[in-house]
Design a protein around this motif. Structure first.
Motif, PDB file in Angstrom:
ATOM      1  N   ASP A  78       0.714  -1.283   0.215  1.00 17.32           N
ATOM      2  CA  ASP A  78      -0.131  -0.036   0.150  1.00 17.32           C
ATOM      3  C   ASP A  78       0.970   1.159  -0.396  1.00 17.32           C
ATOM      4  OD1 ASP A  78      -1.898   2.160  -0.043  1.00 17.32           O
ATOM      5  OD2 ASP A  78      -2.618   0.791   1.665  1.00 17.32           O
ATOM      6  N   LEU A  79       1.249   1.875  -0.728  1.00 11.07           N
ATOM      7  CA  LEU A  79       2.761   2.633  -1.526  1.00 11.07           C
ATOM      8  C   LEU A  79       1.742   3.577  -0.705  1.00 11.07           C
ATOM      9  CD1 LEU A  79       4.933   3.890  -2.030  1.00 11.07           C
ATOM     10  CD2 LEU A  79       4.065   3.609  -4.392  1.00 11.07           C
ATOM     11  N   PRO A  80       0.496   4.575  -1.863  1.00  8.96           N
ATOM     12  CA  PRO A  80      -0.246   5.574  -1.251  1.00  8.96           C
ATOM     13  C   PRO A  80      -0.153   5.644   0.109  1.00  8.96           C
ATOM     14  CG  PRO A  80      -1.405   4.251  -3.285  1.00  8.96           C
ATOM     15  CD  PRO A  80       0.686   3.046  -2.389  1.00  8.96           C
ATOM     16  N   SER A  81      -0.443   4.784   0.978  1.00  8.90           N
ATOM     17  CA  SER A  81      -1.167   5.310   2.000  1.00  8.90           C
ATOM     18  C   SER A  81       0.540   5.226   3.539  1.00  8.90           C
ATOM     19  CB  SER A  81      -1.727   3.454   3.117  1.00  8.90           C
ATOM     20  OG  SER A  81      -3.177   3.716   2.686  1.00  8.90           O
ATOM     21  N   VAL A  82       0.999   4.761   2.738  1.00 13.80           N
ATOM     22  CA  VAL A  82       2.463   4.604   3.353  1.00 13.80           C
ATOM     23  C   VAL A  82       3.139   6.023   3.139  1.00 13.80           C
ATOM     24  CG1 VAL A  82       5.449   3.699   3.571  1.00 13.80           C
ATOM     25  CG2 VAL A  82       3.219   2.117   3.342  1.00 13.80           C
ATOM     26  N   PHE A  83       3.215   6.552   1.533  1.00  5.96           N
ATOM     27  CA  PHE A  83       2.931   7.820   1.096  1.00  5.96           C
ATOM     28  C   PHE A  83       1.985   8.605   2.323  1.00  5.96           C
ATOM     29  CE2 PHE A  83       2.186  11.602  -1.483  1.00  5.96           C
ATOM     30  CZ  PHE A  83       3.520  12.330  -1.035  1.00  5.96           C
ATOM     31  N   ALA A  84       1.245   8.563   2.788  1.00  5.41           N
ATOM     32  CA  ALA A  84       0.361   9.625   2.924  1.00  5.41           C
ATOM     33  C   ALA A  84       0.768  10.068   4.578  1.00  5.41           C
ATOM     34  CB  ALA A  84      -1.678   8.792   2.557  1.00  5.41           C
ATOM     35  N   ASN A  85       1.254   8.885   4.935  1.00  7.48           N
ATOM     36  CA  ASN A  85       1.414   8.786   6.168  1.00  7.48           C
ATOM     37  C   ASN A  85       2.688   9.435   6.516  1.00  7.48           C
ATOM     38  OD1 ASN A  85      -0.822   7.162   7.391  1.00  7.48           O
ATOM     39  ND2 ASN A  85       0.001   5.534   6.680  1.00  7.48           N
ATOM     40  N   LEU A  86       3.575   8.787   5.273  1.00  7.43           N
ATOM     41  CA  LEU A  86       4.762   9.840   5.794  1.00  7.43           C
ATOM     42  C   LEU A  86       4.709  11.484   5.898  1.00  7.43           C
ATOM     43  CD1 LEU A  86       7.940   8.989   5.413  1.00  7.43           C
ATOM     44  CD2 LEU A  86       7.990   9.238   3.276  1.00  7.43           C
ATOM     45  N   ALA A  87       4.335  11.765   4.661  1.00  7.57           N
ATOM     46  CA  ALA A  87       3.705  12.848   4.357  1.00  7.57           C
ATOM     47  C   ALA A  87       3.071  14.051   5.548  1.00  7.57           C
ATOM     48  CB  ALA A  87       2.373  13.524   3.236  1.00  7.57           C
ATOM     49  N   ARG A  88       1.850  12.851   6.595  1.00  9.17           N
ATOM     50  CA  ARG A  88       1.563  13.723   7.621  1.00  9.17           C
ATOM     51  C   ARG A  88       2.564  13.898   8.720  1.00  9.17           C
ATOM     52  NH1 ARG A  88      -2.955  10.319  10.767  1.00  9.17           N
ATOM     53  NH2 ARG A  88      -1.316   8.731  10.986  1.00  9.17           N
ATOM     54  N   SER A  89       3.298  13.226   8.853  1.00  8.90           N
ATOM     55  CA  SER A  89       4.483  13.221   9.906  1.00  8.90           C
ATOM     56  C   SER A  89       5.274  14.271   9.550  1.00  8.90           C
ATOM     57  CB  SER A  89       5.538  11.652  10.139  1.00  8.90           C
ATOM     58  OG  SER A  89       5.474  12.157   9.098  1.00  8.90           O
ATOM     59  N   GLY A  90       5.208  14.770   8.127  1.00 12.87           N
ATOM     60  CA  GLY A  90       6.001  16.185   7.727  1.00 12.87           C
ATOM     61  C   GLY A  90       4.883  16.917   8.244  1.00 12.87           C
ATOM     62  N   GLY A  91       3.545  17.122   8.115  1.00 11.65           N
ATOM     63  CA  GLY A  91       3.580  18.328   8.567  1.00 11.65           C
ATOM     64  C   GLY A  91       1.981  18.600   7.178  1.00 11.65           C
ATOM     65  N   HIS A  92       2.002  17.587   5.920  1.00 12.70           N
ATOM     66  CA  HIS A  92       1.887  17.885   4.969  1.00 12.70           C
ATOM     67  C   HIS A  92       0.232  17.033   5.170  1.00 12.70           C
ATOM     68  CE1 HIS A  92       5.133  20.134   2.591  1.00 12.70           C
ATOM     69  NE2 HIS A  92       5.485  19.249   3.711  1.00 12.70           N
ATOM     70  N   ARG A  93      -0.702  18.103   4.548  1.00 12.89           N
ATOM     71  CA  ARG A  93      -2.088  17.007   4.110  1.00 12.89           C
ATOM     72  C   ARG A  93      -1.982  16.786   3.000  1.00 12.89           C
ATOM     73  NH1 ARG A  93      -7.814  19.835   6.134  1.00 12.89           N
ATOM     74  NH2 ARG A  93      -8.894  17.945   6.781  1.00 12.89           N
ATOM     75  N   VAL A  94      -2.466  15.623   2.821  1.00 10.11           N
ATOM     76  CA  VAL A  94      -2.979  14.628   1.272  1.00 10.11           C
ATOM     77  C   VAL A  94      -4.416  13.868   0.908  1.00 10.11           C
ATOM     78  CG1 VAL A  94      -0.076  15.142   0.384  1.00 10.11           C
ATOM     79  CG2 VAL A  94      -1.510  12.809   1.576  1.00 10.11           C
ATOM     80  N   GLU A  95      -4.551  13.938   0.054  1.00  8.36           N
ATOM     81  CA  GLU A  95      -5.259  12.559   0.178  1.00  8.36           C
ATOM     82  C   GLU A  95      -4.761  11.595  -0.869  1.00  8.36           C
ATOM     83  OE1 GLU A  95     -10.215  12.446  -2.057  1.00  8.36           O
ATOM     84  OE2 GLU A  95      -9.356  14.369  -0.177  1.00  8.36           O
ATOM     85  N   THR A  96      -4.631  10.741  -0.716  1.00  9.22           N
ATOM     86  CA  THR A  96      -4.073   9.583  -2.349  1.00  9.22           C
ATOM     87  C   THR A  96      -4.971   8.874  -2.102  1.00  9.22           C
ATOM     88  OG1 THR A  96      -2.853   8.148  -0.705  1.00  9.22           O
ATOM     89  CG2 THR A  96      -1.916  10.172  -1.086  1.00  9.22           C
ATOM     90  N   TRP A  97      -4.913   8.159  -3.755  1.00 11.24           N
ATOM     91  CA  TRP A  97      -6.230   7.562  -4.279  1.00 11.24           C
ATOM     92  C   TRP A  97      -5.595   6.181  -5.470  1.00 11.24           C
ATOM     93  CZ3 TRP A  97     -12.436   7.285  -4.128  1.00 11.24           C
ATOM     94  CH2 TRP A  97     -12.419   7.713  -2.956  1.00 11.24           C
ATOM     95  N   THR A  98      -6.035   5.546  -5.615  1.00  5.54           N
ATOM     96  CA  THR A  98      -5.425   4.615  -6.347  1.00  5.54           C
ATOM     97  C   THR A  98      -5.931   3.257  -6.710  1.00  5.54           C
ATOM     98  OG1 THR A  98      -4.168   3.328  -4.426  1.00  5.54           O
ATOM     99  CG2 THR A  98      -3.755   2.410  -6.672  1.00  5.54           C
ATOM    100  N   ALA A  99      -5.517   3.194  -8.202  1.00  6.46           N
ATOM    101  CA  ALA A  99      -5.768   3.196  -9.846  1.00  6.46           C
ATOM    102  C   ALA A  99      -5.026   1.741 -10.189  1.00  6.46           C
ATOM    103  CB  ALA A  99      -6.725   3.843 -10.690  1.00  6.46           C
ATOM    104  N   ALA A 100      -5.321   0.918  -9.277  1.00  5.01           N
ATOM    105  CA  ALA A 100      -4.226  -1.063  -9.958  1.00  5.01           C
ATOM    106  C   ALA A 100      -4.879  -1.484 -10.124  1.00  5.01           C
ATOM    107  CB  ALA A 100      -3.140  -0.940  -9.256  1.00  5.01           C
ATOM    108  N   VAL A 101      -4.455  -2.652 -10.907  1.00  3.49           N
ATOM    109  CA  VAL A 101      -4.574  -3.726 -11.194  1.00  3.49           C
ATOM    110  C   VAL A 101      -3.300  -4.218 -11.521  1.00  3.49           C
ATOM    111  CG1 VAL A 101      -5.853  -5.716 -12.855  1.00  3.49           C
ATOM    112  CG2 VAL A 101      -6.658  -3.210 -12.436  1.00  3.49           C
TER     113      VAL A 101
END
Length: 291
Positions: A78-101
């Motif tokens: 779940d790269l998008p969630s790992v990135f989102a959690n990392l961004a949040r720990s750096g003080g950034h507000r993000v929203e990540t979605w995924t389209a993948a097969v």
């Protein structure tokens, strides 16, 4: 999975939060119906993986919406969630979605009504493009499949006002001997060439995950980046990708960030440092996604 921050405890804010949740859940329900109709409901991941989320449907300088288009190199761990959690720990507000097969190429996505629906579903700031892992390493595959699909997708992305960002992936641990790439290094060089050529052609930014990966492989230290299959990323490999995306998108070093995923503090610190050095040491080599 969604992770939401705590909003101000006042009636108006609580009301806005309920409306925002309702809107997001309704959007996901609609997408699930579309996926079922397309016959890929069990494979395509079109779920909001949100860290804090964005407060309204409009673009905002205080929040970054990112859509990841790809396959299992994006969804494993779940790269998008790992990135989102990392961004949040750096003080950034993000929203990540995924389209993948699993196993899909950019050509599959370029011809998919489901991916087109995802692209049109929100005001994305950045759309990440990840090709099938082997295609970028072979010139014929690039010309016949990757490059026409990338151009088509980038046209759609820019028509929505979003910025494209290529996800330059890593080579397989044993290379691809059947196609004259006898080891990891030769396959990585070919993958780099494949991504960089289309990025130059389309004036698109690149998240150089493969370059950072190569640095750690050359050093021979730290946790393993591949799973046992020698292809998909371990937790450390996914964390490295997230750190590279963090540095590429925010132009900030991930060094010192408190979110370590499942890694030890020492392993996370090493990966953070390599990602920062790869992306930020020469700002002209890996510019941010700006158009």
């Amino acid at each position: 999975m969604e992770v939401d921050s705590v909003l101000p405890a006042d009636p108006e804010a609580s009301s806005r939060r309920r409306v925002d949740h309702t809107r997001r859940f309704r959007t996901k329900a609609i997408l699930i119906v579309i996926l079922a109709a397309a016959g890929v409901a069990g494979s395509l991941l079109a779920l909001g993986m949100v860290s804090a989320g964005c407060p309204d449907p409009q673009r905002s300088t205080s929040c970054t919406r990112i859509l990841f288009i790809g396959n299992s190199y994006t969804t494993v761990n779940d790269l998008p969630s790992v990135f989102a959690n990392l961004a949040r720990s750096g003080g950034h507000r993000v929203e990540t979605w995924t389209a993948a097969v699993d196993g899909w190429s950019l050509a599959d996505h370029a011809g998919s009504s489901v991916t087109a629906t995802m692209l049109a579903s929100k005001n994305w700031d950045i759309v990440v493009l990840q090709e099938q892992s082997q295609i970028p390493s072979v010139e014929q595959f690039r010309q016949d499949q990757m490059y026409p699909a990338a151009r088509r997708l980038i046209g759609s992305i820019r028509n929505t006002g979003a910025r494209p960002l290529f996800y330059l992936t890593w080579a397989r641990r044993e290379g691809w001997p059947e196609n004259a790439m006898p080891d990891y290094a030769s396959m990585q060089a070919a993958i780099d060439e494949g991504y960089l050529a289309i990025a130059r052609d389309q004036r698109a930014a690149v998240a150089p995950v493969g370059d950072a990966w190569a640095t750690l492989v050359t050093r021979g230290t730290g946790p393993p980046l591949w799973q046992q299959d020698g292809s998909h990323p371990s937790d450390a490999g996914t964390y490295l990708a997230a750190c590279v995306f963090y540095a590429t998108i925010f132009r900030e070093s991930p060094k010192g960030l408190g979110y370590h995923s499942s890694l030890s503090a020492d392993a996370a610190a090493m990966i953070q440092s390599v990602a920062a050095q790869t992306v930020l040491a020469d700002p002209t080599k890996w510019p941010p996604p700006t158009e």
